[in-house]
Design a protein around this motif. Structure first.
Motif, short mmCIF file in Angstrom:
data_model
loop_
_atom_site.label_atom_id
_atom_site.label_comp_id
_atom_site.label_asym_id
_atom_site.label_seq_id
_atom_site.Cartn_x
_atom_site.Cartn_y
_atom_site.Cartn_z
N SER A 74 -4.88 -37.31 13.34
CA SER A 74 -4.78 -37.14 14.79
C SER A 74 -5.49 -38.29 15.49
CB SER A 74 -5.43 -35.83 15.23
OG SER A 74 -4.78 -34.72 14.66
N ILE A 75 -5.02 -38.61 16.68
CA ILE A 75 -5.68 -39.62 17.50
C ILE A 75 -5.75 -39.10 18.93
CG2 ILE A 75 -3.51 -40.88 17.93
CD1 ILE A 75 -5.25 -43.48 17.81
N ASP A 106 -8.90 -34.69 4.38
CA ASP A 106 -9.76 -35.35 3.37
C ASP A 106 -8.98 -36.17 2.36
OD1 ASP A 106 -12.34 -32.73 3.05
OD2 ASP A 106 -12.06 -34.35 4.52
N SER A 107 -7.80 -35.70 2.01
CA SER A 107 -7.04 -36.36 0.94
C SER A 107 -6.54 -37.75 1.31
CB SER A 107 -5.86 -35.48 0.51
OG SER A 107 -5.00 -35.26 1.61
N VAL A 108 -6.56 -38.11 2.59
CA VAL A 108 -6.06 -39.43 3.00
C VAL A 108 -7.16 -40.32 3.59
CG1 VAL A 108 -3.81 -38.41 3.46
CG2 VAL A 108 -5.35 -38.90 5.37
N LYS A 109 -8.36 -39.79 3.72
CA LYS A 109 -9.45 -40.58 4.30
C LYS A 109 -9.69 -41.84 3.49
CE LYS A 109 -12.01 -36.89 6.63
NZ LYS A 109 -13.23 -36.04 6.62
N GLY A 110 -9.82 -42.96 4.19
CA GLY A 110 -10.03 -44.24 3.54
C GLY A 110 -8.75 -44.93 3.11
N LEU A 118 1.19 -44.77 11.71
CA LEU A 118 0.40 -44.29 10.58
C LEU A 118 0.52 -45.34 9.48
CD1 LEU A 118 -1.39 -41.94 9.60
CD2 LEU A 118 0.65 -41.05 8.42
N GLN A 119 -0.55 -46.10 9.30
CA GLN A 119 -0.60 -47.07 8.22
C GLN A 119 -1.08 -46.35 6.96
OE1 GLN A 119 0.20 -50.47 8.13
NE2 GLN A 119 -0.13 -50.22 5.92
N MET A 120 -0.29 -46.42 5.91
CA MET A 120 -0.59 -45.70 4.67
C MET A 120 -0.73 -46.71 3.54
SD MET A 120 2.01 -42.46 5.07
CE MET A 120 3.45 -43.44 4.71
#
Length: 115
Positions: free
Chosen positions: A49-50, A61-65, A80-82
């Motif tokens: 979210s922004i 948590d699974s995508v942090k960093g 969303l940069q993945m």
């Protein structure tokens, strides 16, 4: 309100993708924006979210960093940069905005992470 996602596709593990969501029909700069995903056989999950100002972001948590959400109010677009994608990131990714009691969704874009 119209939300149109793009940028999905097939990518190898460790690869990157950038999703875009073009918004129209409302004052984009006044609203927080969200990215959700839904993997096969699972419920829809809030990924990132922004805030309306862009000054605050939150991630599952699974995508942090690995994932970064950003917005361009001049273009009415949220991104969303993945990076460092893993097979568990495979899902349909949806753009979302909540305006009052109404929640608006795009049609989604498929992301498949596979070798």
């Amino acid at each position: 309100v119209r939300l149109v996602e793009s940028g999905g596709g097939l990518v190898q593990p460790g690869g990157s993708l950038r999703l875009s969501c073009a918004a129209s029909g409302f004052t984009f700069s006044s609203y927080a924006m969200n990215w959700y995903r839904q993997a096969p056989g699972k419920g829809r999950e809030l990924v990132a979210s922004i805030s309306s100002t862009g000054g605050s972001t939150n991630y599952v948590d699974s995508v942090k960093g690995r994932f970064t959400i950003s917005r361009d109010d001049a273009e009415n677009t949220v991104y969303l940069q993945m990076n460092s994608l893993v097979p568990e990131d495979t899902a349909v990714y949806y753009c979302n905005v909540v305006r009052g009691i109404r929640s608006h969704w795009g049609r989604g874009t498929q992301v498949t992470v596979s070798s």
